[in-house]
Scaffold this active site. Structure first.
Site, PDB file in Angstrom:
ATOM      1  N   LYS A 134      28.556  12.243  55.535  1.00 51.36           N
ATOM      2  CA  LYS A 134      27.530  12.792  54.645  1.00 51.36           C
ATOM      3  C   LYS A 134      27.154  14.229  55.014  1.00 51.36           C
ATOM      4  CE  LYS A 134      25.580   8.233  53.564  1.00 51.36           C
ATOM      5  NZ  LYS A 134      24.316   7.467  53.388  1.00 51.36           N
ATOM      6  N   TYR A 144      26.282   5.565  43.493  1.00 51.63           N
ATOM      7  CA  TYR A 144      25.108   4.827  43.961  1.00 51.63           C
ATOM      8  C   TYR A 144      24.392   4.110  42.809  1.00 51.63           C
ATOM      9  CZ  TYR A 144      25.389   6.720  48.701  1.00 51.63           C
ATOM     10  OH  TYR A 144      25.777   7.014  49.991  1.00 51.63           O
ATOM     11  N   PHE A 155      14.048   5.605  46.191  1.00 53.00           N
ATOM     12  CA  PHE A 155      14.702   6.708  46.891  1.00 53.00           C
ATOM     13  C   PHE A 155      15.941   7.231  46.162  1.00 53.00           C
ATOM     14  CE2 PHE A 155      16.251   2.705  48.805  1.00 53.00           C
ATOM     15  CZ  PHE A 155      17.629   2.843  48.604  1.00 53.00           C
ATOM     16  N   ARG A 168      31.526  -1.249  59.429  1.00 59.27           N
ATOM     17  CA  ARG A 168      30.065  -1.425  59.395  1.00 59.27           C
ATOM     18  C   ARG A 168      29.504  -1.583  60.811  1.00 59.27           C
ATOM     19  NH1 ARG A 168      28.045  -1.522  54.467  1.00 59.27           N
ATOM     20  NH2 ARG A 168      26.137  -2.654  54.927  1.00 59.27           N
ATOM     21  N   THR A 191      21.708   0.821  58.981  1.00 57.23           N
ATOM     22  CA  THR A 191      21.376   1.893  58.032  1.00 57.23           C
ATOM     23  C   THR A 191      20.305   2.816  58.596  1.00 57.23           C
ATOM     24  OG1 THR A 191      21.871   0.397  56.205  1.00 57.23           O
ATOM     25  CG2 THR A 191      20.576   2.354  55.664  1.00 57.23           C
ATOM     26  N   ARG A 210      25.749   6.036  63.763  1.00 59.00           N
ATOM     27  CA  ARG A 210      24.371   6.372  63.352  1.00 59.00           C
ATOM     28  C   ARG A 210      23.452   6.540  64.561  1.00 59.00           C
ATOM     29  NH1 ARG A 210      24.769   2.376  58.192  1.00 59.00           N
ATOM     30  NH2 ARG A 210      25.279   3.942  56.605  1.00 59.00           N
ATOM     31  N   ASN A 248      21.740   9.635  57.167  1.00 55.69           N
ATOM     32  CA  ASN A 248      22.279   8.718  58.172  1.00 55.69           C
ATOM     33  C   ASN A 248      23.785   8.889  58.406  1.00 55.69           C
ATOM     34  OD1 ASN A 248      23.165   7.528  55.827  1.00 55.69           O
ATOM     35  ND2 ASN A 248      22.343   5.494  56.264  1.00 55.69           N
ATOM     36  N   HIS A 265      28.566   6.647  55.222  1.00 58.71           N
ATOM     37  CA  HIS A 265      28.526   5.482  54.337  1.00 58.71           C
ATOM     38  C   HIS A 265      29.796   4.677  54.563  1.00 58.71           C
ATOM     39  CE1 HIS A 265      28.485   3.002  50.702  1.00 58.71           C
ATOM     40  NE2 HIS A 265      29.777   3.285  50.633  1.00 58.71           N
ATOM     41  N   GLU A 279      35.173   1.777  45.167  1.00 61.41           N
ATOM     42  CA  GLU A 279      34.756   3.078  45.712  1.00 61.41           C
ATOM     43  C   GLU A 279      35.976   3.962  46.001  1.00 61.41           C
ATOM     44  OE1 GLU A 279      32.196   2.065  49.023  1.00 61.41           O
ATOM     45  OE2 GLU A 279      30.614   1.346  47.679  1.00 61.41           O
TER      46      GLU A 279
HETATM   47  P1  CMP Z   1      24.507   4.116  52.235  1.00 62.83           P
HETATM   48  O1  CMP Z   1      25.269   3.164  53.089  1.00 62.83           O
HETATM   49  O2  CMP Z   1      25.178   5.369  51.847  1.00 62.83           O
HETATM   50  O3  CMP Z   1      24.026   3.349  50.926  1.00 62.83           O
HETATM   51  C1  CMP Z   1      22.805   3.587  50.280  1.00 62.83           C
HETATM   52  C2  CMP Z   1      22.007   4.637  50.970  1.00 62.83           C
HETATM   53  O4  CMP Z   1      20.667   4.747  50.564  1.00 62.83           O
HETATM   54  C3  CMP Z   1      21.923   4.322  52.436  1.00 62.83           C
HETATM   55  O5  CMP Z   1      23.165   4.519  53.041  1.00 62.83           O
HETATM   56  C4  CMP Z   1      20.813   5.239  52.900  1.00 62.83           C
HETATM   57  O6  CMP Z   1      21.290   6.505  53.301  1.00 62.83           O
HETATM   58  C5  CMP Z   1      20.000   5.394  51.635  1.00 62.83           C
HETATM   59  N1  CMP Z   1      18.693   4.763  51.814  1.00 62.83           N
HETATM   60  C6  CMP Z   1      18.443   3.479  52.031  1.00 62.83           C
HETATM   61  N2  CMP Z   1      17.124   3.289  52.163  1.00 62.83           N
HETATM   62  C7  CMP Z   1      16.537   4.496  52.031  1.00 62.83           C
HETATM   63  C8  CMP Z   1      15.201   4.958  52.062  1.00 62.83           C
HETATM   64  N3  CMP Z   1      14.200   4.110  52.284  1.00 62.83           N
HETATM   65  N4  CMP Z   1      14.979   6.271  51.886  1.00 62.83           N
HETATM   66  C9  CMP Z   1      16.010   7.125  51.662  1.00 62.83           C
HETATM   67  N5  CMP Z   1      17.311   6.737  51.618  1.00 62.83           N
HETATM   68  C10 CMP Z   1      17.565   5.444  51.801  1.00 62.83           C
END
Ligand code: CMP
Length: 140
Positions: free
Chosen positions: A11, A51, A59, A87, A93, A104, A114, A117, A128
């Site tokens: 990212k 997404y 968010f 994972r 996450t 992470r 983070n 993905h 994807e």
């Molecule tokens: P990802 O695995 O890319 O899939 C969905 C993304 O949403 C997740 O990683 C986070 O980066 C993002 N995400 C999840 N929860 C939140 C949150 N509370 N605020 C901002 N981003 C979020």
């Protein structure tokens, strides 16, 4: 055990800090093989499609803004049980909950920024991967 493919994104928070190689080193040390990779600027439409399952989440706008804020590196990873393995390698996450040694834990700034993905199932991995790669760009 089965050989699988999973989809990964490094990212914008990680590319900004020049961490592509550092993330890739963790991926490769974990036994996963990078069989496709390209650095792109994701369009808003691409991010909103990617997404789409999170469209109703509070968010969502922040997530799309972030994912289009700078370069990302999209990847296909291959290996034994690659979906679950990646994972594990990424960690939780929220980096506050991520285990030591995970990407992470090492690099993420927050739950939003983070660093990586990874697909959550074999079915979603196929969807994807198909959004960003054509078959002849993946060389196993
Ligand atoms: P990802 O695995 O890319 O899939 C969905 C993304 O949403 C997740 O990683 C986070 O980066 C993002 N995400 C999840 N929860 C939140 C949150 N509370 N605020 C901002 N981003 C979020």
């Amino acid at each position: 055990m089965s050989i699988q493919r999973t989809f990964s994104i490094i990212k914008p928070d990680a590319t900004e800090r020049n961490l592509t190689g550092a993330v890739n080193a963790v991926i490769e040390e974990a036994g996963l093989r990078i069989v496709a990779q390209k650095r792109i600027l994701m369009s808003r439409r691409e991010a909103e499609t990617f997404y789409g399952v999170h469209r109703e989440r509070p968010f969502f706008g922040e997530l799309v803004d972030f994912m289009t804020s700078g370069p990302v590196v999209v990847q296909v990873l291959e290996g034994e049980n690659a979906v679950l393995r990646y994972r594990e390698v990424m960690g939780a996450t929220n980096p506050a909950n991520a285990a030591d040694g995970t990407i992470r834990k090492k690099f993420a700034r927050s739950i939003g920024e983070n660093s990586v993905h990874g697909s959550d199932s074999v079915e979603n991995a196929a969807i994807e991967i198909a959004q960003f790669f054509s078959g002849n760009e993946i060389v196993g």
